[in-house]
Design an enzyme around this catalytic site. Sequence first.
Site, short mmCIF file in Angstrom:
data_model
loop_
_atom_site.label_atom_id
_atom_site.label_comp_id
_atom_site.label_asym_id
_atom_site.label_seq_id
_atom_site.Cartn_x
_atom_site.Cartn_y
_atom_site.Cartn_z
N ARG A 199 7.52 -32.78 -33.76
CA ARG A 199 8.94 -33.09 -33.63
C ARG A 199 9.49 -32.80 -32.25
O ARG A 199 9.11 -31.82 -31.62
CB ARG A 199 9.75 -32.31 -34.68
CG ARG A 199 9.46 -32.76 -36.10
CD ARG A 199 9.89 -31.73 -37.13
NE ARG A 199 9.57 -32.18 -38.48
CZ ARG A 199 8.38 -32.04 -39.05
NH1 ARG A 199 7.39 -31.45 -38.38
NH2 ARG A 199 8.17 -32.48 -40.28
N HIS A 235 6.28 -37.50 -34.39
CA HIS A 235 4.99 -38.15 -34.09
C HIS A 235 5.16 -39.42 -33.25
O HIS A 235 4.43 -40.39 -33.42
CB HIS A 235 4.25 -38.49 -35.38
CG HIS A 235 3.76 -37.30 -36.14
ND1 HIS A 235 3.35 -36.13 -35.54
CD2 HIS A 235 3.60 -37.11 -37.50
CE1 HIS A 235 2.97 -35.27 -36.47
NE2 HIS A 235 3.11 -35.83 -37.66
N HIS A 267 -4.37 -37.25 -37.01
CA HIS A 267 -3.68 -36.84 -38.23
C HIS A 267 -4.60 -37.07 -39.44
O HIS A 267 -4.17 -37.58 -40.48
CB HIS A 267 -2.37 -37.60 -38.39
CG HIS A 267 -1.33 -36.87 -39.17
ND1 HIS A 267 -1.50 -36.55 -40.50
CD2 HIS A 267 -0.10 -36.40 -38.83
CE1 HIS A 267 -0.42 -35.92 -40.93
NE2 HIS A 267 0.43 -35.81 -39.94
N ASP A 273 3.29 -26.16 -43.33
CA ASP A 273 3.51 -27.24 -42.36
C ASP A 273 4.04 -26.60 -41.09
O ASP A 273 5.19 -26.79 -40.70
CB ASP A 273 4.49 -28.29 -42.90
CG ASP A 273 4.55 -29.55 -42.05
OD1 ASP A 273 3.73 -29.67 -41.11
OD2 ASP A 273 5.42 -30.41 -42.29
N GLU A 329 -4.06 -30.18 -37.06
CA GLU A 329 -3.74 -31.07 -35.95
C GLU A 329 -3.62 -30.27 -34.66
O GLU A 329 -2.66 -29.52 -34.48
CB GLU A 329 -2.43 -31.81 -36.24
CG GLU A 329 -2.40 -32.54 -37.56
CD GLU A 329 -0.98 -32.79 -38.04
OE1 GLU A 329 -0.18 -33.37 -37.28
OE2 GLU A 329 -0.66 -32.37 -39.17
#
Length: 338
Positions: free
Chosen positions: A63, A88, A158, A225, A302
């Site tokens: 972000r 992204h 991803h 996350d 990631e």
Amino acid sequence: MTPFELENEEGLRLRGLDFGATLTSLTLPVAGKLREVLLGCADEVYPAQQVWLGAVAGRFANRIGGAELVRDGQHWALDANQAPHCLHGGREGFHRQHWQIKELEADRVKLVLLSKAGDQGFPGNLRVTLEYRLEQYDLVVDFRASTDAPTPVSLTSHAYFNLDGGGDVRDHTISLNADRFLPTDESGLPLAIAPVEGPFDLRAPRPMGLDWLSHPQQRQARGYDHAFLLNHPQHDGQDHPALPLDGPEQTWAARVISGDRQLAMEVYTNQPSLQFYTGNWLANTPSRSGQPHQDYDGFCLEAQQLPDSPNRPELGNPWLLPGHYYHHQTRYRFIAAS
């Protein structure tokens, strides 16, 4: 869409598409049988799915707050695809662009992409080369990029992994070589760097689902996350040669063991952080079987620059300048669990 396939002597078999430079399948021998360790769907469905399934996230992974860049008195408005933020790289980011297959050999493929100035609002023409390689039991992801104007760059794969070949990944065990992480606000934007604690202390092996949703940060995100700041010597992703991954000084950034305890995956990277995501929003995503995926069917690790860092110097400097080169290399190494 054009598919590609790679295979090596150790039995790793990788399949992908030029659309989004997407990885659609990775199989390898486990206990005498081939096991699929990547989530995927039918080729024709990839343009419709909305979870970056196996694709490249870019021009800037994660972000950027307020979908805006500010540098030297200049402002650039980005695509606010996760309003009010840019996620992204925007709606038509690298995950939805057709990459050109430049070279294809039995165990490696090279793809290229020109992201023109103004692409999703980002400044500068960015030239990107991506190589996927199979080296023994490693999947190597190698990005290189250059620009003609200052622009933030953070590229990542991803890919969603499931080392059991299917089912809920919360039975997997994870270790992360990270003393710090980034808590987030309700919109997913990072707050201040904090020491790991509770279920976010993953320095020792821990089942992903242990004490599930016991922490306010987990409840807010419906799982993990979050970006974890890696302990290995930090790199800025620019002008660095390939990692000496066989050297004694190189340690894994993450280690995951399958729920059935037959397979382990180690992650090595020259990036400063790993975003650990437990597939909290996978429900109703198409799968290969025709039955939709469920939440927590896959996890992502990631490798990337820190989220929101283009406008927050305390989180690092992801700006690539003309005459400099971005180089990101990540290895996913598959070994028998021990």
